[in-house]
Each structure stands twice: as C-alpha cells, then as structure tokens.
Write an enzyme that holds these catalytic residues in place. Sequence first.
Site, mmCIF file in Angstrom:
data_model
loop_
_atom_site.group_PDB
_atom_site.id
_atom_site.type_symbol
_atom_site.label_atom_id
_atom_site.label_comp_id
_atom_site.label_asym_id
_atom_site.label_seq_id
_atom_site.Cartn_x
_atom_site.Cartn_y
_atom_site.Cartn_z
ATOM 1 N N ASP A 7 -6.817 -5.916 9.503
ATOM 2 C CA ASP A 7 -8.184 -5.439 9.289
ATOM 3 C C ASP A 7 -9.167 -6.567 8.984
ATOM 4 O O ASP A 7 -10.371 -6.432 9.241
ATOM 5 C CB ASP A 7 -8.234 -4.375 8.195
ATOM 6 C CG ASP A 7 -7.471 -4.762 6.936
ATOM 7 O OD1 ASP A 7 -6.936 -5.895 6.875
ATOM 8 O OD2 ASP A 7 -7.393 -3.939 6.013
ATOM 9 N N LYS A 53 0.816 -1.239 0.000
ATOM 10 C CA LYS A 53 0.000 0.000 0.000
ATOM 11 C C LYS A 53 0.841 1.277 0.000
ATOM 12 O O LYS A 53 0.439 2.299 0.556
ATOM 13 C CB LYS A 53 -0.951 0.016 1.202
ATOM 14 C CG LYS A 53 -1.853 -1.208 1.294
ATOM 15 C CD LYS A 53 -2.671 -1.174 2.548
ATOM 16 C CE LYS A 53 -3.391 -2.493 2.765
ATOM 17 N NZ LYS A 53 -4.138 -2.522 4.041
#
Length: 477
Positions: A209, A172
């Site tokens: 997550d 990311k």
Amino acid sequence: MSLEEKRCRKAKPVFIEPVDQAMVENILKPLDLTDERYRKVMDVMRQNLEEGLHPDTHADANIKCFPTYVRSVPDGTENGDFLALDLGGTNFRVLLINLNGQEVTMESKIYIIPQHIMLGSGDQLFDHIADCIFKFMCDHDLHDRTLPLGFTFSFPCRQVGLDKAILTTWTKGFKCDGVEGHDIVGLLHQAIQRRGDMKNVRCLAVINDTVGALMSCAHSDRNCAIGLILGTGTNACYIEDLPNVKTWDGDYNEPKQVLINSEWGAFGNDGCLDFILTDFDRSIDKHSINPGKQIYEKMISGMYMGEIARLAIERLRKHNLLFEGEGSYHLSTRGRFYTKYVSEIEGDDVDNFTVTKQIFDELELACHNEQDCRLVFFTIDIYNNNCLFSVPGIACLLNKMGRKEATVGVDGSLYRFHPFFHDLMMEKISQLIKPNLSFKLMLSHDGSGKGAALVAAVASRLQKQEEAKNQSTEELN
C-alpha cells in the site's frame, strides 16, 4: 480548525482545581517526546536503513528496505482498463480502473475476509480471493477480456521481481499457514488455476500500500518520492538511487532508481528504541499476537492508538485522578477504547465537551465531570504528540534522499480523519529536515486500488515499449 486556532484553544485552563498536577505530569511524562529524542530516533533509523540496503547486514536488519522493482512513476500517457486487487486487512477489494490521461474512473466491490480464513490455510485464503475475483468479473462481464492486473498486498514481503513477492511475516491479525516464505502471486495464480474458469487473469505487478500511495499521488504530482501509510498499520516507501541499493540484483539501465519498501514497522525489534518505550508500549507489545515484533508500528499506528490512550487514562483513574476513582467494565477491557475516540476527543469543543461526555457514557462511566473532561483531553493531547512519532521517520527519509522538493503521499485513516495531524506533522517535520529542503504532504486518494492499477499500467507501457524496440531491432537485422 486551524493549528493556530488549536493553540488558542489549548491556551485555556486545562484543569479545574483541585487536582494533583504533579502526579498527572509524572504519569504522562513518558508520552511527551522531546526534539532531542526525535533526532536520536532519526539517527538510529538512518543507521537501520543503511543496514537494510547492504547485503552483509540485510538479513539481521530490522528495516529490511526491500527493492520493489518499481523503477518509474506514471508519466501521464497510461491509458486503458486495468484490474486491481487490494488486500491489507479484513476487507478485500476488487477494482476495475480506467485511465485516460489525468482522468481516472473506478468501479469496485468490497468482500469480507472472515476471521476463520484469516487464521486458516493459505489455500483457503487464496481460494476465497479467487472466488471474489470471479464474482466481480461476472458482475462486470469481464470474462472475455484480458486485462493487466495489479495486486496491492499490504504485508511485509521480499520482492524478487515486479510480479513476484515472498511473504516474510504476517501482520494485522492474519496467520494463514503455508504462505510465509512463499510467492503470493504464485499462490494467487494457483488458486485461479484450481478454479479453471479465469484463464485470462494474470497478475503483472504486486505492490504494497505504500507504493500504491506514492504512485497514486505521483500520477498528478511528479515530485512524489515517499509513500506513507498511517492507518491500522504503518509503513513507508521511498525512491532510492540504485548505487545506494547494495542488495540490487536487477539491471542498471535508466532510470537509475528504484522504489524501496522500508517495512519500517519492525524498527525497534532489536531493542534500539527501548530508550523511549513507555510502560504503555510494553503492555501493548506483551498482549499482542506478535510480542517483540513490529515495535515501531505498535507505537504509532491506529490499531494500537486507542489502547495506549486507554492505558494512560486507566493509570490516572487508578490514582483517583479521574472519575472519582470509579472505572467501568469497558474502560478496563483491552481494545474497548476505540482509536476513533482519540480523534473525536481531540476535535471536541472545550467549552462544552459534548462529544467527550458522549464517549464517557458509551464507556458506562457513571462518575464524570468537567474536570474529568479536561484531564482526558489533556491526556489525549499529549498522546497525540507521541503519535507524531512517524515524523522522525519521514524527516529521516527526506534528509536521506536530499531532494530540494519532495512530496509525501499519505494514506490511512489515522492521517485522513484526525483533525490536526496534517498541520502538526508539517510543523514538526519542518523543524527536523535540513534547511535547504522543502516538502509537502499530499493525501493519497485510493492508493491501494488506483496505485496498483498504475503500477500495472506503467509495467504494461514499459513492456510494450521494450517489445516495440526489439521488433525494430529485428527488422533492422
């Protein structure tokens, strides 16, 4: 708009003649995946999962299947105040969460992670995180309280304990030196110690997550057994029986299960998905910051979705099938066709294409007409079917667990905001799972924050139960 209404809408003529439909179909055909290919992907993924769960093959496995050391979902008795941290992208959140049965209240603040810190040293990153925690605690007058803390760290990690996770690789857009191969909770505690003014802050649990999404949904639905992220990136976790986890090094007490963090974004890194990679996928990979890695993620996640659509549209334009062959600086620039455009075009009214025309204007495409709108819509629609490439992964996990009823907790902007994703996923997964299984998809509300607090809450509850048990044993002796 319902799936049936969408079918009715799509029954309208796609093109305004004349257009070379044969050439269009030839260009877009690689994006249109068949059920046969979906099932082949499921078979390959199942094999990859088994490799990740076995010590003899784990080191070379693409899907690492890291045990998370989270053994239990919430039972509804968790109560009190908890802190949560959430790092999964350019935004970092600190949260104060109160649990009271099924009631949850949250206060939070978002802090930006500047790019120079994303690409700097590990000390810079964790010092910045510690500074944000300090500011939050000052704002909420928390310095005199000791609260259990959960940390959602949404990057590939090898968990070696509930409160210890080794970063395996940055994703990311992060590339901080001195973090890969190190325990991120240890780095957090070191940064806190360097400050010297937050001695009552201690992390009890670190999760990603996907675990957060699962735990958040399990708080209200005990059947939740899969956590799925479909946003900037993609990943999934699921509940696995301990006898199947050959890499497990913990105890075998009840419950004989553990949440597995699959890290399935790396699926395909060894070339096992080359049979379905398109030229567009290969271009995305070539120009990424991590060529040859996170192949599955690059095929389906929001970070790359707009770019793949742009490449397909540009291919059509260069063949004079769109915009009279005239492009623009924006359309020819990588990253300029935003992922939100994909959802907006898919949800547009095909009777007037108001939103699509606005997007064309934003891209400064001077030459566009009704035919261009319909062809771009058709392109996006075919590509959205390709974006359902997460479906064979979900179906594979449902089949592997074999639970008669299972809920999939889903978080992420791609699932949350796309107008038809939920219905299309339900339809396609139903076609791929075993006939005796049933499932549902459930939107996870703030899994990264609430989920982290719930893991810390469960850990705190289990810790107190163990302490009470030991005390009782000592008294008997």
